[in-house]
Structure formats: C-alpha cells, structure tokens
Design a protein around this motif. Structure first.
Motif, PDB file in Angstrom:
ATOM      1  N   UNK A  66      -8.932  -4.875  88.597  1.00 20.67           N
ATOM      2  CA  UNK A  66      -8.236  -5.782  87.692  1.00 20.67           C
ATOM      3  C   UNK A  66      -6.737  -5.671  87.894  1.00 20.67           C
ATOM      4  N   UNK A  67      -5.969  -6.619  87.300  1.00 17.90           N
ATOM      5  CA  UNK A  67      -4.507  -6.565  87.432  1.00 17.90           C
ATOM      6  C   UNK A  67      -3.937  -5.201  87.046  1.00 17.90           C
ATOM      7  N   UNK A  68      -4.525  -4.548  86.050  1.00 21.10           N
ATOM      8  CA  UNK A  68      -3.991  -3.253  85.619  1.00 21.10           C
ATOM      9  C   UNK A  68      -4.033  -2.239  86.769  1.00 21.10           C
ATOM     10  N   UNK A  69      -5.067  -2.322  87.577  1.00 25.59           N
ATOM     11  CA  UNK A  69      -5.183  -1.391  88.710  1.00 25.59           C
ATOM     12  C   UNK A  69      -4.165  -1.715  89.804  1.00 25.59           C
ATOM     13  N   UNK A  70      -3.999  -3.002  90.054  1.00 27.22           N
ATOM     14  CA  UNK A  70      -3.017  -3.418  91.078  1.00 27.22           C
ATOM     15  C   UNK A  70      -1.604  -3.058  90.600  1.00 27.22           C
ATOM     16  N   UNK A  71      -1.368  -3.256  89.293  1.00 29.61           N
ATOM     17  CA  UNK A  71      -0.070  -2.876  88.727  1.00 29.61           C
ATOM     18  C   UNK A  71       0.218  -1.397  88.937  1.00 29.61           C
ATOM     19  N   UNK A  72      -0.823  -0.591  88.787  1.00 30.10           N
ATOM     20  CA  UNK A  72      -0.635   0.860  88.943  1.00 30.10           C
ATOM     21  C   UNK A  72      -0.243   1.202  90.386  1.00 30.10           C
ATOM     22  N   UNK A  73      -0.727   0.406  91.325  1.00 29.77           N
ATOM     23  CA  UNK A  73      -0.365   0.627  92.731  1.00 29.77           C
ATOM     24  C   UNK A  73       1.127   0.347  92.925  1.00 29.77           C
ATOM     25  N   UNK A  84       5.242  -9.525  88.484  1.00 36.45           N
ATOM     26  CA  UNK A  84       6.278  -8.522  88.806  1.00 36.45           C
ATOM     27  C   UNK A  84       7.570  -9.212  89.229  1.00 36.45           C
ATOM     28  N   UNK A  85       7.416 -10.271  90.023  1.00 36.65           N
ATOM     29  CA  UNK A  85       8.592 -11.042  90.466  1.00 36.65           C
ATOM     30  C   UNK A  85       9.326 -11.643  89.263  1.00 36.65           C
ATOM     31  N   UNK A  86       8.534 -12.096  88.274  1.00 39.79           N
ATOM     32  CA  UNK A  86       9.152 -12.641  87.051  1.00 39.79           C
ATOM     33  C   UNK A  86      10.008 -11.587  86.365  1.00 39.79           C
ATOM     34  N   UNK A  87       9.608 -10.327  86.560  1.00 39.05           N
ATOM     35  CA  UNK A  87      10.378  -9.235  85.947  1.00 39.05           C
ATOM     36  C   UNK A  87      11.375  -8.610  86.913  1.00 39.05           C
ATOM     37  N   UNK A  88      11.624  -9.302  88.006  1.00 38.65           N
ATOM     38  CA  UNK A  88      12.663  -8.853  88.934  1.00 38.65           C
ATOM     39  C   UNK A  88      12.236  -7.758  89.898  1.00 38.65           C
ATOM     40  N   UNK A  89      10.924  -7.443  89.935  1.00 35.56           N
ATOM     41  CA  UNK A  89      10.457  -6.429  90.882  1.00 35.56           C
ATOM     42  C   UNK A  89      10.141  -7.104  92.212  1.00 35.56           C
ATOM     43  N   UNK A 131      -7.060 -10.066  97.020  1.00 37.22           N
ATOM     44  CA  UNK A 131      -5.741 -10.673  97.254  1.00 37.22           C
ATOM     45  C   UNK A 131      -5.398 -11.702  96.185  1.00 37.22           C
ATOM     46  N   UNK A 132      -6.405 -12.354  95.632  1.00 36.04           N
ATOM     47  CA  UNK A 132      -6.148 -13.317  94.548  1.00 36.04           C
ATOM     48  C   UNK A 132      -5.564 -12.612  93.342  1.00 36.04           C
ATOM     49  N   UNK A 133      -6.189 -11.515  92.948  1.00 35.30           N
ATOM     50  CA  UNK A 133      -5.706 -10.709  91.820  1.00 35.30           C
ATOM     51  C   UNK A 133      -4.301 -10.194  92.126  1.00 35.30           C
ATOM     52  N   UNK A 134      -4.120  -9.725  93.354  1.00 32.64           N
ATOM     53  CA  UNK A 134      -2.834  -9.138  93.734  1.00 32.64           C
ATOM     54  C   UNK A 134      -1.720 -10.186  93.673  1.00 32.64           C
ATOM     55  N   UNK A 135      -2.012 -11.413  94.079  1.00 30.27           N
ATOM     56  CA  UNK A 135      -0.997 -12.475  94.031  1.00 30.27           C
ATOM     57  C   UNK A 135      -0.533 -12.698  92.590  1.00 30.27           C
ATOM     58  N   UNK A 136      -1.472 -12.689  91.650  1.00 26.94           N
ATOM     59  CA  UNK A 136      -1.121 -12.851  90.234  1.00 26.94           C
ATOM     60  C   UNK A 136      -0.193 -11.729  89.789  1.00 26.94           C
ATOM     61  N   UNK A 174      -9.690   2.666  89.829  1.00 26.68           N
ATOM     62  CA  UNK A 174     -10.781   2.432  88.881  1.00 26.68           C
ATOM     63  C   UNK A 174     -12.007   3.301  89.160  1.00 26.68           C
ATOM     64  N   UNK A 175     -11.733   4.543  89.566  1.00 20.59           N
ATOM     65  CA  UNK A 175     -12.818   5.526  89.746  1.00 20.59           C
ATOM     66  C   UNK A 175     -12.920   6.344  88.466  1.00 20.59           C
ATOM     67  N   UNK A 176     -14.149   6.666  88.070  1.00 23.09           N
ATOM     68  CA  UNK A 176     -14.359   7.517  86.900  1.00 23.09           C
ATOM     69  C   UNK A 176     -13.747   8.895  87.184  1.00 23.09           C
ATOM     70  N   UNK A 177     -12.772   9.311  86.402  1.00 20.05           N
ATOM     71  CA  UNK A 177     -12.100  10.599  86.650  1.00 20.05           C
ATOM     72  C   UNK A 177     -11.073  10.464  87.764  1.00 20.05           C
TER      73      UNK A 177
END
Lengths: 396, 313
Positions: A362-369, A283-288, A273-278, A390-393
């Motif tokens: 990481x943030x990149x994974x949360x961003x993908x969600x 995203x909010x800064x970008x209007x999402x 949740x800490x990562x997700x909050x970031x 973040x699973x291999x394959x």
C-alpha cells in the motif's frame, strides 16, 4: 478506432491473442492465467478467431507442442503462470535455443511451497536466464500492448527469440481496469504476416531441427543465441515507437516517472508502479524530489541505459517481488547495483522484497521506502541494505 | 507390399554416416518403417525423443535425416509431433500446402514407457494424426543401460545389477501394449525387425489411419544386452520364437496374433546368448528361469485367449 473497455488483465491478454490470431496456441490452465485459454477456446467456438488450439495435458507438453508447431512453421502463442511456467522450464531453454519466436503471456505468480496462487515474480525471475525476452506490464493496458509488440519483437529477423509478456497475477490478471482495445484489423496490420525461416512442413526442403551440439559447437550456438537476445533491446525501442505511431501509446525500455530532478528513486516492475506513482505525486506536492524508474524490459537487461538514468539520484531503493533466495538481494537489485558500478556517480542502493504470494503493498509501505531513502541521504548511512515491506515482524 | 527390388531403389529417409553402434537395430527398424511408408502418396515428418537414436543421427553440423526431423527433449516426442501436426492443420486450412503429410514420433522405452508416457497419453487422447514407434531396447541405453519399466524380469542392468543377494531386476516388464490399449486407438501393434515384412505391413497400416497409432518394436541392443554385433536380428527372432515378444495387432480392440511359432522355443534359447541374463544360468538360479518362463507363458496364453474370444471395443 479503438474503444475503451472495462475488462480484466487476463481478458486484455486474451483479446490481444484473439486479434493477433496466431496459427497455434498450446496451453494448459493454471491460476491465475486460466481465463486466457478459456477465452481463446470460446473465441474459437464462436468463430472469432481460427487458431488451432491444442489443449495439452501439461505445461511441459504445452511448450513442447509450441516448439513443434513453431518449428513446423507459423506463429505460436501460449499462456501460463507459476508452477506451470516452472514445469515448462526445460522447454523454455529449448525454445530459445531453437530460436523459435514463441510469445507467451504470463500472469506472474508465486511458486510453491507453500502453495500460493497469488501474484509475485517468482516464476519470471526464476526463468530470467532461460533466454527469453521478458517484458513486464504495470496494468491491463500494458499487458495488452506488450503482447502485441512482443510478436513483432520476437519475430524480428535479428532477434528470432521467444518473448514473454508478464503481468502481475490477480493485481492485474483479475482486476477490472479501463483500457483501450484497438481495432482487430489495426492489430493484425501491426503484427503483419510471419514468414517462418526453416519450416518442417516444407517437406520438399527437409530440415533437421534440434540437432545436439557437442563441446566444439555448443558454445558458438549459445553466443549466437545471445546476440539475438541482445539485439532485442533496440528492436523493443523501435517497435515501441511504431506502436506509438499506430496507436498513440509509445513504449521504451523503461518509464522514467518524475525522474528528471529526482533525488529519491524507487526502481520497480509491475503493478506496484501504479501505487508508487501515486506516492511520488503526493511527495512531489510536498516538495520531496521523489521519482520512479519503472522497468519494462527485464531481459535483455538494459544496464547502460539504466545506469545513465539512475546515476543522478541521491539514493535508490529497488523493489523485488521475490525472495533474494540466498543472494545479496533480489535479482533486480543485483542487476541495478551492478549496472551502477561503472557509473561516475554511485548512489547508495537498498533492496526490498515486497508483495510475495499476493501480500498487499500500500502507499504507506511505499512512503516508508522514500522515508528511508531520505534518511540515508541525510545521515549518509545505510542501516539495512535489505528489508521487507509489509512483513509480519521486522526482518533481520 | 512392394518388391524388394523396388524397395531397394526407394529414396532413403535415413541415410548412412550415422554414429549408431555396429549391430544396432535402431536404423534397421527406421529404414524398414520408411521403406513401408507410401511416399508416392504422402510425405513424412518425424519427431524424435532424446536417446541413442537421436544423438547418433542428429549431431550438429551433420544430420542423417533426409526427411524433416525435429528433436526437442526426452519426454515429449508425442507432444512435439502434436504441435507439428497442429501447424499442419493450419497450413492445410490456409492453403499453405496441398501435400498429404503424415507424422511419426520415435522414442525408445525410456521415452515411452517411463518419462514420456504422459505426453504420449495426452497426444493420443487428443487424436492427433501420428504413428508413435517405440524402439524398445529394454533399458535406458543412451545413458549406459539403466533399468526402465521395460526391462524384463531378471535382467541385469547398471541400476538393477546382479549381485550376491539380488539377481537382476525383480519386477516384470510393464505391459505397455495394454496401457496403450486403454486409449482405444484404431490400431496398435507389436513388431520385430527380424520379421520385417510384418513390421512394414504394420507401419503402412498405421500410417493410413487418420489418428494416433502405436507400434512397439523390439530393438536388440548389442552393448546393453551383451551379444555380438552381428547377432541382433537373430536375438530378435529368438524373442519372437520364444513368445517373449509376440507379434500381434490390436485392431479396434480386437487381438490378431500375426505369428504363432510352430515350435515355441523355451525362454532359455532367448536368454542364453545375452550377457544380461548370464547369472540366471548359474547353479541355484534355476527358479529364476522358471519364473521367466511362467511370465512369458501366462502372457502368451492370455493373448491367445484374447484372440480366440474375438471381442473388440
């Protein structure tokens, strides 16, 4: 006044236990919660607490001794993780069935096999139906605060149900964070004295604990136990408010992070949740219109409250830090989706497994969600109800 | 030892109305043990393992126990009583009680020799004050007579049955007393309800030790062993008189044999009245009785030598 300290999650839990100063702790070391009994032993050796520490030979005996001690008549705590928690399994049900308000710190960890000592929620999700109250922390501060509150919640006369305060193994248990440690007397004043109901040690009034119940009584016992567990929901809220008054940090059953107008919502528990909050912030800064629903109370599951707060979303992703293990999705996903079934607005809900056995998220994974959630709203189609982060394959 | 008259007037810790089989010796042993406890001096708290004795005396909404009693699971009577005893230390320290309380854990061979051995070993090593009484009925009787490591050689049980090619249990019984001796307790003993004064002496001694103690008691089981309900004490006496079940103590490592039969009876006397051994008396199985006798003699000789040597820890 409390003070800011830079210590690990395990140290936060150990300090909470030191300040609560329970009558008995029975514990067996297991990674990643080992530092908790170690620190307790040192506090006792240094005269900083006067708990009776029973250094048992297994976690099964840890919970058995906790049950004996709690039935004996007093406040009892322990700590464990993963396979240790699994070895307690039988006794978890007996502790809750006996209505003994034992409090346990769980540094949540993957279950073998293959052997893995790192963080995930396999242990506490596996034991979710053992009748215990389950509180999950995002960080060390919450790990500390939750254990203190858990004592008051579990011992409430309308509840009388054991409670665990979980925090992610390694992500929290071994990470040093800055958190606020309250004064010893303030914590002791907050938890107060515990008056056990039917102590074995009151020998002038002999009681029988643990009589077995045949078919004409077992059902009533289980349902009476369920009432106690369900009563915990309101007590969690009340104790969270009291805690806020005493220490300035108020707690509820969940934290709605930027949820008021959120279209794209992640539901999760624990350190992710800490990562997700970031990610939500950027995203909010970008209007999402992104939001996070961080669940704090997993058992009893507050399905009505969650349905209310989630039904305004356009798409929801539930993150489970376990394998669905053959179910339609992870346990959090299934419960959230079931809670939404009765809502007027039923947004699409997808599910991810993440972070198993300590895999980094990481943030990149949360961003993908959030990207996937946006795509679902744009296209009106759910391509994958279940996926992995973040699973291999690729999964599926 | 108190007079029988006085014992008869003593308040019972285990009262009537329980659901044990007619002829079961669980209640006999516990009543002897509680009669031996010096309850003018101290109170007793009991933890019981799952088993016949537990299910027959603690069935909600009834209880046969007039002393504080707890049951939680099968394999953990020792760790459960350890928790209670730890809490007692806290009560003493905090002035919540000024009573002298002594602790008893009770289990059968399944909960002791097998599934509960780890918890028992741990609790003994930690030095909790408790007397562990094992009522050894030689098999898992609560689930219907399955073999345990306490089942003697040759005995037919539901999981070591007598068949056309295998004749009952092929392994000898585990020597639990020796296993427990390795923990160097101050006091461990073996007793029988047939020799009740001896059993009571042992319980009293054990309860006066400020630490862990252990008593292994033969608990003849009318249904599992297959003998008429009124014969249980006779069977126990035959076990003692054949030296199948020697009465002895290990005090600080020193063996003291409490009873040496003037006429050591052949094992057949013990085996014959029990259905579980009936197949041993069939033609062609003589060697099994010989083997049984050999095992009993070997153990008895060894005990005699231990006693004679007089060595302690």
């Amino acid at each position: 006044m409390g003070k800011k300290v830079a210590l690990t999650g395990n140290e936060a839990a150990a300090h909470a236990i030191r300040q609560i100063n329970p009558d008995v702790v029975a514990a067996f070391p297991i990674t990643p919660s080992t530092p908790i009994p170690q620190n307790i032993a040192q506090y006792i050796a240094d005269g900083k607490m006067d708990t009776e520490l029973v250094t048992v030979e297994s976690e099964h005996s840890a919970m058995s001794a906790c049950i004996g001690a709690a039935a004996g008549g007093g406040r009892v705590m322990t700590a464990t993780s993963a396979n240790g928690y699994a070895l307690m399994w039988e006794m978890l049900y007996i502790a809750s069935g006996a209505r003994l308000p034992i409090v346990m710190a769980v540094a949540a960890r993957a279950l073998s096999g293959p052997l893995n000592i790192h963080g995930d929620h396999s242990d506490i999700m596996g034991g979710r139906d053992s009748g215990w109250i389950e509180l999950v922390a995002e960080n060390s501060q919450e790990a500390y605060d939750n254990l203190i509150q858990a004592v008051k919640i579990a011992e409430n006369k309308d509840v009388m149900t054991p409670a665990l305060g979980a925090f992610d193994g390694f992500n929290i248990s071994h990470s040093i964070e800055i958190w606020e440690m309250e004064d010893d007397d303030k914590v002791r004043e907050f938890v107060g004295e515990y008056e056990p109901l039917f102590p074995l040690l009151k020998t002038e009034e002999p009681v029988t604990h643990g009589a077995w119940a045949p078919p004409d009584w077992y059902f009533e016992h289980r349902m009476s136990q369920l009432k106690g567990l369900l009563n915990a929901k309101d007590v969690v809220v009340n104790v969270g408010k009291e805690f806020g008054k005493a220490f300035g940090r108020e707690y509820g059953i969940y934290e709605a992070y930027k949820m008021d107008d959120a279209d794209y919502v992640i539901v999760a528990m624990g350190s992710v949740c800490g990562t997700t909050k970031d990610v939500v912030d950027s995203l909010r800064d970008n209007g999402v219109k992104a939001g996070l629903l961080k669940l704090r109370l997993f058992r009893p599951f507050p399905y009505k409250e969650l349905a209310d707060v989630l039904s305004g979303a356009k798409a929801i992703a539930v993150l489970d830090r376990v394998s669905p293990a053959g179910a339609q999705g992870g346990p959090l996903f299934n419960e959230i989706r079931s809670a939404l079934y009765d809502a007027n607005n039923r947004p699409p809900v997808i599910n991810y497994s993440y972070g198993l056995g300590g895999r980094d998220t990481q943030p990149v994974h949360i961003n993908s969600v959030y990207d996937t959630l946006k795509k679902i709203v744009e296209t009106g189609k759910v391509e994958k109800q279940f996926d992995c982060l973040n699973l291999r394959g690729a999964w599926g | 030892m108190a007079l029988l008259n006085d014992l008869a007037k003593k308040k019972e810790g285990l009262v009537n109305g329980h659901r044990l089989c007619p002829g079961c010796t669980h209640s006999v042993i516990m009543r002897q043990a509680l009669a031996a406890a010096d309850t003018d001096k101290y109170d007793i708290v009991i933890a019981a393992a799952t088993g016949c004795f537990e299910v027959s005396t603690g069935l909600y909404p009834y209880t046969s126990w007039n002393v504080p009693w707890i049951h939680s699971a099968f394999e953990n009577a020792a760790s459960t009583i350890a928790g209670v005893e730890a809490m007692y230390k806290v009560w003493k320290k905090k002035g919540k009680t000024n009573k002298d309380i002594r602790f008893i854990a009770v289990a059968s061979d399944g909960g002791t020799y097998d599934i509960g051995l780890q918890a028992l070993s741990g609790a003994i090593e930690r030095g909790h004050q408790f007397l562990y009484i094992c009522n050894d009925n030689n098999a898992y009787q609560n689930t219907g007579n399955q073999r345990s490591s306490a089942t003697p050689f040759g005995a037919s049980t539901t999981t070591s049955p007598n068949g056309t090619i295998i004749q009952g249990k092929t392994q000898p019984k585990k020597d639990i007393m020796s296993v427990l001796e390795g923990h160097h307790m101050q006091y461990i003993a073996q007793a029988s309800p047939s020799n009740w004064r001896d059993l009571m002496d042992k319980v009293k001694k054990a309860l006066d030790v400020n630490g862990p103690t252990y008593i292994n008691v033969i608990e003849p089981c009318t249904t599992g062993w297959g003998f008429p309900a009124h014969k249980a004490i006779e069977i126990a006496q035959l076990a003692v008189d054949t030296c199948v079940w020697p009465l002895y103590e290990v005090v600080e490592g020193k063996v003291v044999i409490n009873y040496k039969p003037k006429n050591k009876l052949p094992v057949e006397e013990y085996l014959k009245p029990q259905k579980r051994f009936a197949h041993l008396f069939k033609k062609g199985n003589e060697h099994l009785i010989e083997e049984y006798q050999k095992q009993v003699d070997k153990h008895w000789e060894w005990l005699l030598k231990r006693e004679e040597s007089g060595i302690s820890y």
